[in-house]
Scaffold this active site. Structure first.
Site, PDB file in Angstrom:
ATOM      1  N   ARG A 101      26.098  44.693  34.532  1.00 22.41           N
ATOM      2  CA  ARG A 101      26.176  46.153  34.491  1.00 22.41           C
ATOM      3  C   ARG A 101      25.568  46.630  33.183  1.00 22.41           C
ATOM      4  NH1 ARG A 101      30.614  47.655  33.410  1.00 22.41           N
ATOM      5  NH2 ARG A 101      31.920  45.803  33.429  1.00 22.41           N
ATOM      6  N   TYR A 230      21.311  44.415  40.555  1.00 24.97           N
ATOM      7  CA  TYR A 230      22.511  43.654  40.173  1.00 24.97           C
ATOM      8  C   TYR A 230      23.737  44.248  40.875  1.00 24.97           C
ATOM      9  CZ  TYR A 230      26.656  42.160  37.744  1.00 24.97           C
ATOM     10  OH  TYR A 230      27.911  41.677  37.501  1.00 24.97           O
ATOM     11  N   LYS A 239      31.916  49.400  41.959  1.00 19.91           N
ATOM     12  CA  LYS A 239      32.235  50.150  40.738  1.00 19.91           C
ATOM     13  C   LYS A 239      31.868  51.632  40.876  1.00 19.91           C
ATOM     14  CE  LYS A 239      33.463  46.341  38.722  1.00 19.91           C
ATOM     15  NZ  LYS A 239      34.880  46.028  38.521  1.00 19.91           N
ATOM     16  N   HIS A 259      41.165  49.871  38.216  1.00 14.91           N
ATOM     17  CA  HIS A 259      40.503  48.574  38.095  1.00 14.91           C
ATOM     18  C   HIS A 259      41.595  47.493  38.056  1.00 14.91           C
ATOM     19  CE1 HIS A 259      37.376  46.089  35.572  1.00 14.91           C
ATOM     20  NE2 HIS A 259      37.333  45.771  36.851  1.00 14.91           N
ATOM     21  N   SER A 281      36.890  43.196  32.431  1.00 17.29           N
ATOM     22  CA  SER A 281      36.065  42.269  33.209  1.00 17.29           C
ATOM     23  C   SER A 281      36.142  40.838  32.676  1.00 17.29           C
ATOM     24  CB  SER A 281      34.609  42.714  33.152  1.00 17.29           C
ATOM     25  OG  SER A 281      34.538  44.037  33.573  1.00 17.29           O
ATOM     26  N   CYS A 283      38.424  38.463  32.496  1.00 13.13           N
ATOM     27  CA  CYS A 283      39.568  38.007  31.689  1.00 13.13           C
ATOM     28  C   CYS A 283      40.521  37.182  32.543  1.00 13.13           C
ATOM     29  CB  CYS A 283      40.343  39.198  31.138  1.00 13.13           C
ATOM     30  SG  CYS A 283      39.737  39.797  29.576  1.00 13.13           S
ATOM     31  N   ASP A 310      40.243  43.076  42.336  1.00 15.89           N
ATOM     32  CA  ASP A 310      39.505  43.887  41.342  1.00 15.89           C
ATOM     33  C   ASP A 310      39.876  45.365  41.330  1.00 15.89           C
ATOM     34  OD1 ASP A 310      37.560  43.932  39.275  1.00 15.89           O
ATOM     35  OD2 ASP A 310      36.098  44.838  40.627  1.00 15.89           O
ATOM     36  N   ARG A 403      27.464  35.046  39.710  1.00 15.95           N
ATOM     37  CA  ARG A 403      28.521  35.516  40.607  1.00 15.95           C
ATOM     38  C   ARG A 403      28.513  34.815  41.952  1.00 15.95           C
ATOM     39  NH1 ARG A 403      31.824  39.996  38.670  1.00 15.95           N
ATOM     40  NH2 ARG A 403      30.942  40.448  36.649  1.00 15.95           N
TER      41      ARG A 403
HETATM   42  C1  OXD Z   1      33.472  43.880  36.452  1.00 13.93           C
HETATM   43  C2  OXD Z   1      33.403  43.219  37.753  1.00 13.93           C
HETATM   44  O1  OXD Z   1      32.470  43.928  35.733  1.00 13.93           O
HETATM   45  O2  OXD Z   1      34.424  43.167  38.449  1.00 13.93           O
HETATM   46  O3  OXD Z   1      34.564  44.377  36.128  1.00 13.93           O
HETATM   47  O4  OXD Z   1      32.318  42.760  38.115  1.00 13.93           O
HETATM   48 MN    MN Z   2      36.001  44.364  37.740  1.00 15.75          MN
END
Ligand code: OXD
Ligand code: MN
Length: 625
Positions: A101, A230, A239, A259, A281, A283, A310, A403
């Site tokens: 992102r 992406y 998102k 989120h 993100s 974590c 998510d 990913r």
């Molecule tokens: C983020 C994702 O960037 O879930 O939070 O991809």
């Molecule tokens: Mn996310």
């Protein structure tokens, strides 16, 4: 050697479907042409702008999906993986300039600048439209323009919402098909004359990073992403819609778009609780959502089920409680670090019908590979850039933000409730960050207002999911900083307003930190499956079965309340996990103040007061008069 090209702009292909500017492949669309006239008018206006050779409506059926995948293989975007080990799975590489992102190129184009706020980039909608119209004009000439209807949320749910993504990227469609419910199912959700749908346009263009835009128009529920392919930028349901646009809708309509993962916990007496958790993100959110309890817990009858990994949409149910749905249909997970040891459920989920983007490739087995998947790398590896790779090269074989896109329904721990139109009632909300120091393993906020403050002031050491400096401490309110689709101050007030409305029926709020380190740099807490011990204490608090102990931060477990049976942790480490350092907290409170100041005049007074109260508690703690 298999030749392979980057996914990106592609030329028009026959696609084997009915196609012309006015031909609609979907019988549903054709039958409901009038019913969805608002959709058609908008689609026509985009067609005139981007000037494609033809238009194809995506229906979402299996045959269509096979045709799309075959075409992606044919043009080199997809490489089929080993059909025995990874059936119907594909490996793909993005343009190296388009791997995450890009917050610097992400815009919230609200009518007024002060509706956008300091956490977002603003551009006046008219100016942005002019800019984007310039980029979109004729951008699909000679290509096919695909119209992808999609539904965010379970079929039949009053909380689900419909979006459309017009795109020239089959790669995006193949991913959207996993991440959202696409095609006719979405059209069926649109009521007669309904204009309540999100209008999205995505054009790969020439992937020029200088002209990359991920633009949101919250007042008109529009999304336009250009010059990127992406996932986080181009799979608009995720998102862009489910967080940025939905958060603005949620503010207007009195709900929350967050989120957050959603999980169900069943305890040995058969009682089931549901929990939402927000982490920035990468974590360990996906790991937590699919947590496998240690043997002692499984034997005792504990069970974890995944509802979402998510995003959560939280609405008030008729009983006044907050109910969560997962608007997504798949997982777009970070591959590196995912393994049979760290997340066996994710590994089983991604074993079929999945797409791997920017991972490495084991050339002997034709299977995806990334750092952490196995201890030793395979013999013959191609890296995410398409080069031959060996550890001596010195670089990572898989991009750190590579990913997997995998269907949620394939997850062994997926909950029955994943498809529930009513959603699940939430008992606890957990905030967390990656913090080597300062933050204890767990504490509970004193109230919804205090919990809102705790969520607002959470911070984390940055990871690779967004472009930027890895390791630097970032304030990330509710893990939503890059995703709040309007002014952060108004968003904080919205949380407080939800608190007023929900009163005592609201979930309790907690903060966790799995990442605290000892002086020698080692992690103090084993994490992963053992995190259920923290969940156990949290749910005891929810059920009124643990009294905890008050600290300046809130309520922490008494040592006797933490279940440490079979846990290999010393008393000293456990104590350190909960230790409180006034010096560290003085610094923390200062850094919170700096962050809160960036919100400006819209920072709610109640939040500034919570901050002052925390400062006083920190100063007074342990001081004997
Ligand atoms: C983020 C994702 O960037 O879930 O939070 O991809
Ligand atoms: Mn996310």
């Amino acid at each position: 050697m298999v030749s392979f090209s980057c996914c990106g702009a592609r030329t028009k292909k026959e696609f084997g479907m009915q196609e012309s500017a006015s031909t609609l492949a979907s019988s549903e669309v054709a039958a409901n042409g009038q019913r969805h006239s608002a959709v058609h008018e908008w689609v026509e206006s985009i067609r005139l702008l981007v000037n494609p050779e033809n238009v194809v409506w995506i229906t979402g059926d299996e045959k269509e999906s096979s045709r799309i995948n075959a075409e992606l293989v044919e043009d080199g975007t997809f490489l089929p993986l080993n059909e025995e080990e990874y059936p119907n799975c594909f490996w793909s590489r993005s343009n190296p300039n388009d791997v995450a992102r890009v917050e610097g190129r992400t815009f919230i184009c609200s009518e007024q600048e002060d509706q956008c706020g300091p956490t977002n980039n603003w551009m006046e909608p008219g100016a942005m439209r002019e800019k984007l119209n310039g980029l979109l004009k004729n951008s699909m000439s000679g290509k096919t323009m695909y119209v992808v209807p999609y539904l965010m949320g379970p079929e039949g749910s009053p909380y689900s919402k419909v979006g459309f993504e017009i795109t020239d990227s089959l790669y995006v469609i193949a991913n959207m098909r996993i991440m959202a419910r696409i095609g006719d199912v979405a059209l069926q959700h649109l009521k007669e004359g309904d204009t309540d749908f999100v209008r999205g346009v995505h054009a790969v263009a020439d992937l020029d990073p200088e002209e990359r835009y991920i633009a949101h128009f919250p007042d008109t529920c529009e999304i336009i992403s250009v010059n990127t392919n992406y996932g986080g930028n181009a799979l608009q349901g995720k998102k862009c819609f489910a967080l940025r646009i939905a958060s603005a809708q949620a503010k207007k309509e009195g709900w929350l778009a967050e989120h957050m993962l959603i999980l169900g916990v069943t305890n040995p007496s058969g009682k089931k609780h549901y929990v939402c958790a927000a982490f920035p993100s990468a974590c360990g959110k996906t790991n937590f959502a699919m947590l496998i309890p240690p043997k002692g817990y499984v034997d005792a009858g504990w069970k974890i089920e995944t509802v979402g990994d998510d995003i959560a949409w939280l609405n008030f149910g008729d009983d006044g409680r907050l109910y969560a749905i997962n608007p997504e249909n798949g997982f777009f997970g970070v591959a590196p670090g995912t393994s049979e040891q760290t997340n066996p459920n994710a590994i089983k989920t991604l074993q079929s019908n999945s797409i791997f983007t920017n991972t490495a490739l084991d050339l002997d087995r034709m299977t995806p590979w990334w750092e952490g998947l196995t201890e030793e790398p395979p013999q013959h590896v191609r890296d995410w850039l398409g080069n031959e790779w060996s550890p001596e090269v010195g670089s990572k074989a898989a991009h750190p933000n590579s990913r997997f896109t995998a269907p949620a329904a394939q997850c062994p721990s997926i909950s029955e409730e994943f498809k529930s139109p009513a959603g699940v009632p939430i008992d606890a909300i957990i905030f967390g960050g990656r913090r080597a120091t300062t933050l204890p393993l767990v504490f509970e906020a004193k109230s919804w207002q205090h919990g809102t403050f705790v969520g607002i002031t959470m911070a984390s050491e940055a990871t690779a999911a967004a472009v930027g400096q890895v390791g630097a401490l970032k304030h990330d309110p509710m893990a939503m900083r890059p995703f709040i689709g309007y002014h952060a101050g108004d968003y904080f007030q919205h949380w407080l307003d939800i608190g007023e409305r929900g009163g005592s029926k609201l979930p309790k709020i907690f903060h966790v930190n799995w990442f605290r380190k000892a002086a020698d740099g080692s992690f103090l807490w084993p994490g992963f499956g053992e995190n259920i011990r923290v969940l156990e204490w949290i749910l005891k608090r929810v059920d009124g079965l643990a009294s905890g102990t008050e600290t300046p931060l809130g309520i922490q477990p008494k040592p006797s309340e933490m279940n440490t049976t079979d846990l290999d942790i010393s008393d000293a480490d456990l104590e350190e996990l909960f230790s409180f350092s006034r010096d560290e907290w003085e610094k923390e409170v200062d850094s919170q103040k700096e962050f809160l100041a960036t919100i400006g005049a819209k920072l709610p007074k109640a939040i500034a007061e919570e901050h002052e109260m925390l400062r006083s508690r920190v100063r007074a703690w342990g001081v004997v008069e």
